[in-house]
Write an enzyme that holds these catalytic residues in place. Structure first.
Site, PDB file in Angstrom:
ATOM      1  N   ASN A  44       0.849  -1.180   0.000  1.00 57.98           N
ATOM      2  CA  ASN A  44       0.000   0.000   0.000  1.00 57.98           C
ATOM      3  C   ASN A  44       0.893   1.241   0.000  1.00 57.98           C
ATOM      4  O   ASN A  44       1.969   1.258   0.593  1.00 57.98           O
ATOM      5  CB  ASN A  44      -1.007  -0.004   1.153  1.00 57.98           C
ATOM      6  N   GLU A  46       0.294   5.216   0.648  1.00 54.16           N
ATOM      7  CA  GLU A  46      -0.623   6.273   1.051  1.00 54.16           C
ATOM      8  C   GLU A  46      -0.172   7.613   0.491  1.00 54.16           C
ATOM      9  O   GLU A  46       0.987   7.790   0.089  1.00 54.16           O
ATOM     10  CB  GLU A  46      -0.711   6.338   2.575  1.00 54.16           C
ATOM     11  N   CYS A  55      -3.865   0.614  -2.685  1.00 57.49           N
ATOM     12  CA  CYS A  55      -3.781  -0.580  -1.850  1.00 57.49           C
ATOM     13  C   CYS A  55      -2.752  -1.553  -2.414  1.00 57.49           C
ATOM     14  O   CYS A  55      -2.430  -1.528  -3.605  1.00 57.49           O
ATOM     15  CB  CYS A  55      -5.136  -1.264  -1.781  1.00 57.49           C
ATOM     16  N   GLU A  57      -3.038  -4.783  -2.952  1.00 57.44           N
ATOM     17  CA  GLU A  57      -3.598  -5.695  -3.951  1.00 57.44           C
ATOM     18  C   GLU A  57      -3.635  -5.035  -5.328  1.00 57.44           C
ATOM     19  O   GLU A  57      -3.347  -5.670  -6.340  1.00 57.44           O
ATOM     20  CB  GLU A  57      -5.016  -6.134  -3.554  1.00 57.44           C
ATOM     21  N   CYS A  88     -10.013  -4.819   0.757  1.00 54.66           N
ATOM     22  CA  CYS A  88     -11.156  -3.907   0.818  1.00 54.66           C
ATOM     23  C   CYS A  88     -12.071  -4.169  -0.381  1.00 54.66           C
ATOM     24  O   CYS A  88     -11.710  -4.902  -1.310  1.00 54.66           O
ATOM     25  CB  CYS A  88     -10.680  -2.454   0.840  1.00 54.66           C
ATOM     26  N   CYS A  91     -10.523  -3.375  -3.793  1.00 54.15           N
ATOM     27  CA  CYS A  91      -9.512  -4.362  -4.205  1.00 54.15           C
ATOM     28  C   CYS A  91     -10.157  -5.671  -4.620  1.00 54.15           C
ATOM     29  O   CYS A  91      -9.690  -6.334  -5.550  1.00 54.15           O
ATOM     30  CB  CYS A  91      -8.499  -4.587  -3.089  1.00 54.15           C
TER      31      CYS A  91
END
Length: 138
Positions: A44, A46, A55, A57, A88, A91
Protein backbone atom coordinates in the site's frame (compact mmCIF):
# COMPACT_ATOMS: atom_id res chain seq x y z
CA UNK A 1 -2.45 -25.53 8.59
CA UNK A 2 -0.88 -22.85 6.41
CA UNK A 3 -1.63 -22.80 2.70
CA UNK A 4 1.11 -20.26 2.15
CA UNK A 5 4.40 -21.49 0.68
CA UNK A 6 7.46 -20.38 2.69
CA UNK A 7 8.85 -18.37 -0.24
CA UNK A 8 5.61 -16.40 -0.50
CA UNK A 9 5.57 -15.72 3.24
CA UNK A 10 9.16 -14.50 3.05
CA UNK A 11 8.29 -12.20 0.15
CA UNK A 12 5.24 -10.85 2.01
CA UNK A 13 7.32 -10.09 5.11
CA UNK A 14 9.88 -8.27 2.96
CA UNK A 15 7.23 -6.29 1.12
CA UNK A 16 5.51 -5.37 4.40
CA UNK A 17 8.66 -3.46 5.38
CA UNK A 18 8.38 -1.44 2.16
CA UNK A 19 4.79 -0.30 2.55
CA UNK A 20 4.33 3.46 2.70
CA UNK A 21 1.68 4.04 5.36
CA UNK A 22 2.66 7.20 7.28
CA UNK A 23 -0.93 8.32 7.86
CA UNK A 24 -2.77 5.17 8.89
CA UNK A 25 0.22 3.20 10.16
CA UNK A 26 -1.48 0.14 8.62
CA UNK A 27 1.07 -1.53 6.36
CA UNK A 28 -0.20 -4.09 3.85
CA UNK A 29 1.62 -6.32 1.37
CA UNK A 30 0.12 -8.45 -1.38
CA UNK A 31 1.30 -11.08 -3.82
CA UNK A 32 -0.63 -12.30 -6.82
CA UNK A 33 0.30 -15.43 -8.71
CA UNK A 34 -0.34 -15.31 -12.44
CA UNK A 35 -1.33 -18.15 -14.75
CA UNK A 36 2.37 -18.51 -15.72
CA UNK A 37 3.24 -19.14 -12.06
CA UNK A 38 5.12 -15.88 -11.66
CA UNK A 39 4.63 -13.94 -8.43
CA UNK A 40 3.99 -10.19 -8.44
CA UNK A 41 4.21 -8.16 -5.25
CA UNK A 42 2.84 -4.85 -4.15
CA UNK A 43 2.42 -2.67 -1.08
CA UNK A 44 0.00 0.00 0.00
CA UNK A 45 1.16 3.52 -0.84
CA UNK A 46 -0.62 6.27 1.05
CA UNK A 47 -0.85 9.89 -0.02
CA UNK A 48 -1.60 13.04 1.95
CA UNK A 49 -4.53 13.47 -0.44
CA UNK A 50 -6.18 10.28 0.83
CA UNK A 51 -8.18 9.33 -2.30
CA UNK A 52 -4.91 9.06 -4.24
CA UNK A 53 -3.61 6.27 -2.02
CA UNK A 54 -3.26 2.78 -3.51
CA UNK A 55 -3.78 -0.58 -1.85
CA UNK A 56 -1.28 -3.42 -1.95
CA UNK A 57 -3.60 -5.69 -3.95
CA UNK A 58 -3.96 -3.01 -6.60
CA UNK A 59 -0.19 -2.48 -6.68
CA UNK A 60 0.49 -6.18 -7.17
CA UNK A 61 -2.15 -6.44 -9.89
CA UNK A 62 -0.71 -3.40 -11.68
CA UNK A 63 2.73 -5.05 -11.60
CA UNK A 64 1.29 -8.20 -13.17
CA UNK A 65 -0.54 -6.33 -15.92
CA UNK A 66 2.50 -4.14 -16.59
CA UNK A 67 4.51 -7.33 -17.12
CA UNK A 68 2.04 -8.43 -19.79
CA UNK A 69 -0.06 -10.93 -17.86
CA UNK A 70 -3.79 -10.73 -17.20
CA UNK A 71 -4.86 -13.76 -15.18
CA UNK A 72 -4.55 -14.22 -11.42
CA UNK A 73 -4.71 -17.76 -10.04
CA UNK A 74 -3.96 -17.10 -6.35
CA UNK A 75 -3.71 -14.13 -3.97
CA UNK A 76 -1.98 -13.52 -0.64
CA UNK A 77 -2.44 -10.44 1.55
CA UNK A 78 -0.48 -9.72 4.73
CA UNK A 79 -1.02 -7.01 7.32
CA UNK A 80 0.24 -6.35 10.80
CA UNK A 81 -2.03 -7.10 13.72
CA UNK A 82 -3.59 -9.93 15.62
CA UNK A 83 -6.06 -10.87 12.90
CA UNK A 84 -5.64 -11.01 9.14
CA UNK A 85 -7.18 -8.21 7.09
CA UNK A 86 -9.16 -9.06 3.98
CA UNK A 87 -8.95 -7.00 0.78
CA UNK A 88 -11.16 -3.91 0.82
CA UNK A 89 -14.18 -3.77 -1.46
CA UNK A 90 -12.36 -1.85 -4.17
CA UNK A 91 -9.51 -4.36 -4.21
CA UNK A 92 -11.95 -7.25 -4.38
CA UNK A 93 -13.42 -5.65 -7.49
CA UNK A 94 -9.96 -5.06 -9.02
CA UNK A 95 -8.98 -8.68 -8.34
CA UNK A 96 -12.24 -9.90 -9.88
CA UNK A 97 -11.29 -8.22 -13.16
CA UNK A 98 -8.39 -10.66 -13.51
CA UNK A 99 -9.40 -13.69 -11.43
CA UNK A 100 -12.35 -16.10 -11.47
CA UNK A 101 -14.54 -16.44 -8.39
CA UNK A 102 -12.91 -19.73 -7.35
CA UNK A 103 -9.47 -18.07 -7.00
CA UNK A 104 -7.98 -18.73 -3.54
CA UNK A 105 -7.36 -15.62 -1.43
CA UNK A 106 -5.14 -16.10 1.61
CA UNK A 107 -5.22 -13.35 4.25
CA UNK A 108 -2.41 -13.43 6.81
CA UNK A 109 -1.43 -11.42 9.84
CA UNK A 110 2.32 -10.89 10.14
CA UNK A 111 2.48 -12.79 13.41
CA UNK A 112 -0.69 -14.77 13.72
CA UNK A 113 -3.61 -16.51 12.13
CA UNK A 114 -4.52 -16.97 8.50
CA UNK A 115 -7.91 -16.75 6.81
CA UNK A 116 -8.45 -18.69 3.59
CA UNK A 117 -11.35 -17.93 1.25
CA UNK A 118 -12.16 -17.65 -2.42
CA UNK A 119 -12.62 -14.42 -4.28
CA UNK A 120 -16.25 -15.39 -4.89
CA UNK A 121 -16.84 -15.80 -1.16
CA UNK A 122 -15.35 -12.34 -0.55
CA UNK A 123 -17.23 -10.71 -3.45
CA UNK A 124 -20.25 -12.86 -4.26
CA UNK A 125 -21.89 -10.61 -6.85
CA UNK A 126 -18.96 -8.91 -8.58
CA UNK A 127 -19.68 -6.41 -11.32
CA UNK A 128 -18.01 -7.81 -14.44
CA UNK A 129 -17.69 -7.31 -18.16
CA UNK A 130 -20.77 -9.49 -18.69
CA UNK A 131 -22.81 -6.44 -17.68
CA UNK A 132 -21.12 -4.38 -20.36
CA UNK A 133 -21.72 -6.77 -23.25
CA UNK A 134 -24.35 -5.15 -25.38
CA UNK A 135 -24.83 -4.17 -28.99
CA UNK A 136 -22.71 -1.04 -28.53
CA UNK A 137 -19.71 -2.99 -27.14
CA UNK A 138 -19.70 -5.92 -29.60
Amino acid sequence: MSKTPPEVKELLHLLLTRAYAPYSGFAVAAVVKSRSGRLYGGVNVENAAYPLSRCAEQSATLQMVSAGEQEIVEVWVMSRGKQPATPCGGCRQVLSEFAPSETPVHCLSADGPELHATLGALLPHAFSKQYLDGPETQ
